[in-house]
Scaffold this motif. Sequence first.
Motif, mmCIF file in Angstrom:
data_model
loop_
_atom_site.group_PDB
_atom_site.id
_atom_site.type_symbol
_atom_site.label_atom_id
_atom_site.label_comp_id
_atom_site.label_asym_id
_atom_site.label_seq_id
_atom_site.Cartn_x
_atom_site.Cartn_y
_atom_site.Cartn_z
ATOM 1 N N ARG A 329 0.839 -1.215 0.000
ATOM 2 C CA ARG A 329 0.000 0.000 0.000
ATOM 3 C C ARG A 329 0.863 1.250 0.000
ATOM 4 O O ARG A 329 1.873 1.322 0.692
ATOM 5 C CB ARG A 329 -0.923 -0.010 1.225
ATOM 6 N N GLY A 330 0.422 2.241 -0.787
ATOM 7 C CA GLY A 330 1.189 3.482 -0.891
ATOM 8 C C GLY A 330 0.973 4.392 0.315
ATOM 9 O O GLY A 330 -0.018 4.259 1.047
ATOM 10 N N TYR A 331 1.883 5.281 0.548
ATOM 11 C CA TYR A 331 1.748 6.353 1.538
ATOM 12 C C TYR A 331 2.803 7.397 1.212
ATOM 13 O O TYR A 331 3.709 7.139 0.405
ATOM 14 C CB TYR A 331 1.910 5.821 2.973
ATOM 15 N N ASP A 332 2.690 8.554 1.805
ATOM 16 C CA ASP A 332 3.614 9.623 1.481
ATOM 17 C C ASP A 332 4.775 9.628 2.487
ATOM 18 O O ASP A 332 4.576 9.926 3.673
ATOM 19 C CB ASP A 332 2.866 10.967 1.516
ATOM 20 N N PRO A 376 6.980 5.570 -1.516
ATOM 21 C CA PRO A 376 6.042 4.525 -1.941
ATOM 22 C C PRO A 376 4.845 5.074 -2.720
ATOM 23 O O PRO A 376 4.172 4.325 -3.422
ATOM 24 C CB PRO A 376 5.588 3.896 -0.621
ATOM 25 N N ASN A 377 4.605 6.369 -2.629
ATOM 26 C CA ASN A 377 3.492 6.966 -3.369
ATOM 27 C C ASN A 377 3.794 7.153 -4.845
ATOM 28 O O ASN A 377 2.924 7.546 -5.603
ATOM 29 C CB ASN A 377 3.158 8.351 -2.781
ATOM 30 N N HIS A 378 5.027 6.975 -5.241
ATOM 31 C CA HIS A 378 5.395 7.167 -6.641
ATOM 32 C C HIS A 378 6.062 5.902 -7.160
ATOM 33 O O HIS A 378 7.080 5.478 -6.634
ATOM 34 C CB HIS A 378 6.337 8.369 -6.761
ATOM 35 N N ARG A 379 5.471 5.285 -8.159
ATOM 36 C CA ARG A 379 6.017 4.041 -8.757
ATOM 37 C C ARG A 379 6.328 3.007 -7.679
ATOM 38 O O ARG A 379 7.335 2.294 -7.742
ATOM 39 C CB ARG A 379 7.278 4.339 -9.553
ATOM 40 N N ALA A 380 5.494 3.011 -6.634
ATOM 41 C CA ALA A 380 5.605 2.055 -5.518
ATOM 42 C C ALA A 380 6.983 2.073 -4.842
ATOM 43 O O ALA A 380 7.361 1.140 -4.147
ATOM 44 C CB ALA A 380 5.276 0.647 -5.993
ATOM 45 N N GLY A 381 7.737 3.153 -5.084
ATOM 46 C CA GLY A 381 9.053 3.258 -4.450
ATOM 47 C C GLY A 381 10.136 2.441 -5.140
ATOM 48 O O GLY A 381 11.266 2.375 -4.661
#
Length: 565
Positions: A329-332, A376-381
Motif C-alpha cells: 500500500r502506498g503512503y507519502d 512509496p506513493n510514486h512508482r511504488a518506491g
Amino acid sequence: MDVRISAGASEEEASAIAAALAEHVESEVEVYVGDDEEPTVVQEASVEYEDDLGPTEREQLLREEIEEIERGGPEKYKERLPEQGKLFVRDRLDLWFPDGPLFEDGKFAEFDSEDRLPADGLLTGAAEFEDREVHFMANDFTVKAGSMAGKGVEKFLRMQQRALKSGKPVLYLMDSSGGRIDQQRGFFANREGIGKYYYNHSMLSGRAPQICVLYGPCIAGAAYTPVFADFTVMVEGMSAMAIASPRMVRMVTGEEIDMQELGGPRIHAEHSGSADLVARDEEHARKLVSQLITYLPDKAGEKPPQGEPKPPKRSPEGIDSVVPSEPNRGYDMADVIERVVDRDSYFELKPDYGSEIITAYARIDGRPVGIIANQPNHRAGAIFPDAAEKAAEFIWKSDAYEVPLLYLCDTPGFMAGSGVEKDAILEKGKKMIYATSSATVPKQCVVVRKAYGAGIYAMSGPAYDPESTIALPSGEIGIMGPEAAVNAVYRNKLDDINDAEERAAREAELREEYREDIDVHRMASEVVIDEIVPPSDLREELVNRFAFYEGLEKDLPDKKHGTVL
Ligand SMILES: CC(=O)SCCNC(=O)CCNC(=O)[C@H](O)C(C)(C)COP(=O)(O)OP(=O)(O)OC[C@H]1O[C@@H](n2cnc3c(N)ncnc32)[C@H](O)[C@@H]1OP(=O)(O)O
C-alpha cells in the motif's frame, strides 16, 4: 551610547537631549523614551576631521564614469526587462545584497574601447549573503544579450580562481546568450578563454559550493555553468537553458521550437533533472538559495553550520499510523520525514524528477542531514534509472560538503523490464551504490518497511558501512518480496496441485513462511540489523545517533580516485 529617558519626556525633549549629548561624544547616541524597546531618536555618530577638504573634480569625474557604467546597456533593452518579469542586473544585485556588494572587480572592463560596453556585460565581485561571504558573477542582459567575450570572460575566470584560493561559496547569477559570436577571436579557444570556465568549475567542484540561478535564455557556452554548479535554480516563465538556440536548432534539424519548450524550467525540472528547484520569481529564487546555503559549509573540510534545534512539525507518535502494514500500500514518505526532522527544515531538491526517491536537506535537533528516502506513493518506491542517478549525485554532494546522510528505506528494489534496461538501470544503479559506498560522512539507515533486492544495498544497508541499520517493526529485508520469491522457487510445484483451493492455500502458506524469514525480528535476532525501534522513538533515536557520530572520520583505501562516474 544608549540614553534612557524616563516615561513622561516628549520626543522633542528626547531629541534635544540627544543633540546636546552628541556635541560631546563622537559615538552614536540612541535615546529610549520610557520603556521603549527600540530607540525613538538616533543620533548618527559624528566624526570630526582635522581638515575639511571635499571631493575634488577628479573624484567627481570618476563618480560620473561609475554612474555611466552602472546604467548598463541601451535603454531599449532595459525597457524590455519588466515585460519579461526580469530585474536589471544592478537591481538584482540590490535584491541579493541589500547593503551592496562588498566590492566589485573589473567594473571598468571595456570602458576605454570603441564599443564601451558597460563592465563588458558581466559583473563580478564579493558580497555578504545571509551572513556568509560569497563570490558572485552576474550577466547584464542589456549588454549584447549578456553574451560573454574578452574582458568579461577574464573577469569570470579571475573570480573562479579567487574562489579556489579563498574557498568561499560562489553565486552565478546567469542571464547570457553564450559566447559573443562576433568577437570569438581572443576568448573562444584560448588557454584563458571561455573553455577554461568548465575547467575551473571542475576544480571548484567539491571544493566550495557553487550555486547558480538562471534568469534568462542561457545558451551554449552559458548553459554549462548551471549544470556544473552544485545546485541550480530556474525561474518560472523566465529562464531557459539549451546547448543551442532555437535559431540554431531550426538551422540544424529543421525543428521549430521556442526557448521555453526547448529548455524551460519544466524541461529541466521534470525531464533532464538539471534544475534542482524552480522559483516563482526573482525574489523567490533568492529565498530558495538563502534556505539552501544554510545546509552547506563554506568549503570542503568544514562542517555545515548548526541551526537552532526545533521540534518536528508533526508528532513522531504518528509514524506507525502513517506506514501501512500491507507491504504494497502506498503512503507519502514526506509524512514520516516531517515527524522526524526539525520543523521548517525540510528542503526537497529535484522534487519533480525521479520522484520515487526523495532527496532533501533537513535538520535533526539543529544538525543538517541529507535525506535519501524511497517514496512509496510514486512508482511504488521502485528505483528507476533517473532516480538512482539523482540519488547518486545528491549523496556525492552531501559527502563532499560534510552533510551526514539519513536513508529511509521502503523499496521493492530496482525496477525490472526492457524499458529500464534501455535506460541503463544497471549503470545508473551502480552509481548510486558507488556513491553510498564511498561516502565517508556518518550514514544512518532506517528500514521503514520494505527493503528488497539490491534496494537495501543502494539505501546503505548493513554491508555499506553505515554507523547503524535500524528498523521499524514494519520492516522486511529480503532478496525479494514473498509473492515474487514463491513464484520464482515454487511455481512448478504449485502448478502440479490440481485443486485450485488447495493450491492457493499452499501458496499462502509458503508466502507466510518466507515472510517470517525476512521479518526484521529475525534480522535483529541474527544481529544483521542493530536495533528495532518503536516508531514513536525514531526521532529521538536518530538525534542520539547523529549526535554521537558527529565528527567521525573515515578513510577510503589509498588510491587516486575510483573509476565510476
Ligand atoms: C560557444 C557559444 O556559447 S556560441 C553562442 C551561442 N549563442 C547563440 O547562438 C545565441 C544567439 N542569440 C539569440 O539567439 C538571441 O539573442 C536570444 C534568444 C539569446 C535573445 O534574444 P533577444 O532578447 O530578442 O535579443 P536580441 O537577439 O535582440 O539581441 C540583443 C543584442 O545582443 C546581440 N547578441 C545576442 N546574442 C549574441 C551573441 N551570442 N553574440 C553576439 N551578440 C549577441 C544581438 O546581436 C543584439 O545586438 P545589437 O543590440 O547590437 O543589435
